[in-house]
Write a protein that holds these residues in place. Structure first.
Motif, PDB file in Angstrom:
ATOM      1  N   ASN A   1       6.117   2.699  -0.547  1.00 58.79           N
ATOM      2  CA  ASN A   1       5.266   1.534  -0.748  1.00 58.79           C
ATOM      3  C   ASN A   1       5.549   0.575   0.404  1.00 58.79           C
ATOM      4  O   ASN A   1       6.662   0.062   0.547  1.00 58.79           O
ATOM      5  CB  ASN A   1       5.571   0.852  -2.085  1.00 58.79           C
ATOM      6  N   VAL A   2       4.539   0.350   1.222  1.00 54.48           N
ATOM      7  CA  VAL A   2       4.688  -0.454   2.432  1.00 54.48           C
ATOM      8  C   VAL A   2       4.090  -1.829   2.190  1.00 54.48           C
ATOM      9  O   VAL A   2       2.904  -1.956   1.870  1.00 54.48           O
ATOM     10  CB  VAL A   2       4.007   0.224   3.636  1.00 54.48           C
TER      11      VAL A   2
ATOM     12  N   ALA B   1       0.844  -1.190   0.000  1.00 51.78           N
ATOM     13  CA  ALA B   1       0.000   0.000   0.000  1.00 51.78           C
ATOM     14  C   ALA B   1       0.882   1.244   0.000  1.00 51.78           C
ATOM     15  O   ALA B   1       1.939   1.262   0.636  1.00 51.78           O
ATOM     16  CB  ALA B   1      -0.919   0.007   1.219  1.00 51.78           C
ATOM     17  N   PRO B   2       0.454   2.301  -0.723  1.00 48.82           N
ATOM     18  CA  PRO B   2       1.237   3.544  -0.722  1.00 48.82           C
ATOM     19  C   PRO B   2       1.100   4.279   0.604  1.00 48.82           C
ATOM     20  O   PRO B   2       0.083   4.170   1.294  1.00 48.82           O
ATOM     21  CB  PRO B   2       0.629   4.346  -1.874  1.00 48.82           C
TER      22      PRO B   2
ATOM     23  N   THR C   1       6.541  -5.425   8.449  1.00 49.84           N
ATOM     24  CA  THR C   1       6.399  -4.568   7.266  1.00 49.84           C
ATOM     25  C   THR C   1       7.766  -4.132   6.765  1.00 49.84           C
ATOM     26  O   THR C   1       8.709  -3.947   7.541  1.00 49.84           O
ATOM     27  CB  THR C   1       5.567  -3.308   7.582  1.00 49.84           C
ATOM     28  N   SER C   2       7.857  -3.986   5.457  1.00 51.47           N
ATOM     29  CA  SER C   2       9.071  -3.492   4.815  1.00 51.47           C
ATOM     30  C   SER C   2       8.675  -2.407   3.818  1.00 51.47           C
ATOM     31  O   SER C   2       7.604  -2.475   3.214  1.00 51.47           O
ATOM     32  CB  SER C   2       9.799  -4.636   4.097  1.00 51.47           C
TER      33      SER C   2
END
Length: 660
Positions: free
Chosen positions: A553-554, A543-544, A570-571
């Protein structure tokens, strides 16, 4: 006008440094107390002017004054406030001001807290510090002016390097520089002792706290830099034998040898010449690291991109400082009295072995770092010296060193009993042997030597605990008296045990992260699952997200193990708007001492995203061990017996008798 005030403050600091480097030295030679006292006032005044200059530079970055070239080149109005502050030293010029600030701070500390030193020694030490400050202030003013103006002033800055927009920049460089620059005090004491022609046990007592302080800062600075590179660069590695990493590691090795050598000199008046030489070489290696980083001879993610003229100036500083000090050492070494004799099997002998292995290891790292540069300069051929070379040469030197460490505290001074020391380490040997068997049972299909290396770390920790238990006398006096003795044990003894145990923890972390790590590189679409070391990671999609000065962007992943939900990792992939650079922010989840590490790359032509997943067993022990070493150094420094100027009980009684 503010920038000009900052520059003028540096000029005034240079004037005071010139006074400090000459007047106290003349006073020491003439025995004039008034001239010697000039060193104290000029050291404090120099700190005040450099602090003012550094504060002005920070203010220019905070308020985004782009009429100053340095601010324009390394800052942006959209940067969060914390990164506008850290941008001050996220570049060559600003970091040199930070370097000089720490240098003058240490000089002022000698002036303020060294009043119980012999007046001539304190004056000479401050004069040597004045020499060092003079050459670095000249370097900044002549080649690296941080206050240079731009006309007309740009409306916006170029932004800080995205890799440096991290809290690591707020912590790592100041601590690392405190270690680098802190060794200048040991250097100044060594040169002062050579000038006066007097090196004795009292000198070692005075120099040891400063060396320990610098070593402690350098230890934690290297550790934080390692962790910063580990999570920020997205490579999943904690050490790369990068030349600039080596540049900080070499003075750490030499400084470790210096601490132990100073102990022998203080306790037994031995190794005088060697200790003075180590003090010179340790700071010389710090200067060498400065040259490598700022000369442009290295291509590294850690190096500053600078023009060769700066490298020439720093090379002249190296020649002036190292050459002058070594020349003075060669002139004076023959006149220095040799210390007492001791048997090879003794505590002195153990510390000498420590020194030999540490300095040889330092020489190996120095050779591997400089050889490619020398070869290219002579023949034009380019080669790289990396992990295989250092593993094959450095590791074999560390094994006997670490095996010998626990024996040292159990050996008597002058002449020891190796069999008796071994008997007192039976419990530690038993714990080590059981740990090796346990690791073999758990990781029987892994590298054959890994359990032995793991046992080496356990041996260090068990040996440190055995030392504490022996000092408390649990076996002889019982638990009640033993715990009572623990409360009264010198803090320096606790500090030494913590330092050795910290090395053991780091060794265990290194073994776990290198011998039993696992890695998967896969292309994943939303809903895909990757399995690694018993963990199941499911890609939930990307998701942005909008940051203060970047677009991201995650990518999210759910983690499961044995049917249990362990949360989300998360990256990010960040695109910085001003600099048009892209970075990867790794996702890390810690489970006790083990970490899962996820790094997400670009979209693949076949669809999905490239995903790297790492399983890093025990990896956090690498940095936890470094923190324990730092705490050991701090605890030792808190011991009143290591404070400079703290009179012993005997001296206080002697001073009181005439009054009675």
């Amino acid at each position: 006008m503010t920038a000009e005030a900052g520059l003028f403050s540096l000029v005034l600091a240079l004037v005071l440094a010139l006074v400090q480097s000459t007047v106290p030295l003349v006073g020491a030679r003439r025995g004039d107390p008034r001239l010697m006292a000039v060193g104290q006032s000029t050291a404090i005044g120099q700190l005040l002017f450099v602090t003012l200059s550094f504060a002005i530079l920070i203010a220019l970055f905070v308020r985004s004054d782009f009429s100053v070239e340095l601010v324009w080149a390394h800052s942006h109005t959209a940067q969060p406030l914390i990164y506008r502050v850290t941008s001050t030293w996220g570049n060559h010029e600003g970091s040199m001001v930070l370097w000089i600030f720490i240098l003058t701070l240490f000089g002022a500390l000698v002036a303020l807290f060294g009043s119980r030193l012999p007046a001539t020694l304190q004056a000479t030490v401050l004069a040597v510090q004045g020499w060092i400050a003079t050459v670095f202030l000249l370097f900044v003013l002549a080649t690296s002016n941080p206050f240079a103006r731009l006309s007309p002033a740009p409306a916006q800055g170029r932004d800080l390097n995205p890799i440096l927009q991290d809290l690591g920049l707020a912590i790592h460089p100041p601590l690392l520089y405190a270690g680098y620059v802190g060794f200048s005090i040991a250097f100044a004491f060594a040169v002062a002792a050579l000038i006066e022609g007097r090196v004795d046990a009292a000198w070692a007592r005075w120099v040891r706290p400063w060396t320990l302080l610098a070593w402690s800062f350098l230890t934690v600075g290297i550790a934080i830099g390692s962790y910063w590179a580990y999570y920020e660069l997205g490579w999943g590695g904690w050490w790369f034998w990068d030349p600039v990493e080596n540049a900080s590691f070499m003075p750490w090795l030499s400084g470790t040898a210096l601490i132990h050598s100073a102990i022998v000199m203080e306790k037994r008046s031995a190794l005088k010449i060697w200790t003075v030489l180590l003090a010179i070489l340790t700071f010389s290696l710090s200067l060498l690291g400065t040259f490598l980083v700022r000369s442009g001879v290295l291509t590294s993610v850690h190096a500053f991109a600078t023009d060769p003229s700066r490298g020439v100036f720093i090379l002249l500083i190296l020649i002036f400082s190292i050459g002058g000090a070594l020349g003075l050492f060669a002139f004076r070494a023959g006149s220095l009295q040799r210390g007492g004799l001791f048997a090879p099997i003794s505590r002195e002998g153990a510390l000498v072995l420590n020194n030999l292995l540490l300095t040889t290891a330092c020489g190996v790292v120095l050779t591997g770092t400089l050889y490619p540069l020398a070869l290219e300069a002579v023949t034009g051929d380019k080669i790289s010296v990396g992990e295989p070379f250092f593993n094959a040469t450095f590791v074999p030197l560390m094994i006997p060193l670490l095996l010998a460490v626990p024996f040292g505290p159990f050996l008597a001074w002058k002449r020891g009993d190796l069999l008796g020391a071994t008997q007192r380490l039976y419990a530690a040997l038993g714990v080590t042997f059981l740990s090796i068997l346990a690791v073999y049972a758990i990781h029987h299909d892994g590298p054959v030597l890994a359990p032995l290396a793991f046992g080496l770390g356990v041996w260090l920790i068990a040996g440190a605990l055995a030392d504490i238990a022996e000092r408390a006398g649990f076996a002889r006096a019982g638990l009640a008296k033993g715990f009572a003795r623990l409360r009264g044990m010198p803090r320096s003894a606790w500090g030494a045990a913590l330092g050795h145990a910290g090395v053991g923890l780091t060794v265990i972390g290194i073994v776990g992260a290198t011998a039993w790590d696992a890695e998967r590189i896969v292309a994943m679409r939303p809903g895909d699952t990757v399995d690694l070391a018993g963990y199941h990671l499911t890609y939930q999609g990307t998701a942005p997200q909008t940051g203060p000065n970047y677009m991201a962007n995650v990518s999210g992943f759910t983690i499961e193990r044995d049917g249990r939900d362990l949360g989300i990792i998360t990256s990010e992939r960040r695109d910085y708007i001003a600099s048009r650079q892209q970075t990867t922010e790794a996702g890390i989840r810690t489970f006790l001492f083990t970490q899962l590490y996820v790094s997400v790359g670009d979209r693949q032509q076949a669809g999905g995203r490239a995903v790297r997943v790492y399983h890093k067993p025990l990896v956090t022990l690498i940095w936890l061990g470094s923190l324990v070493m730092f705490l050991g150094g701090a605890l030792s420094l808190s011991d009143r017996r290591l404070r400079i100027g703290a009179p012993t009980r005997a001296r206080r009684m002697a001073a009181a008798q005439p009054a009675e």
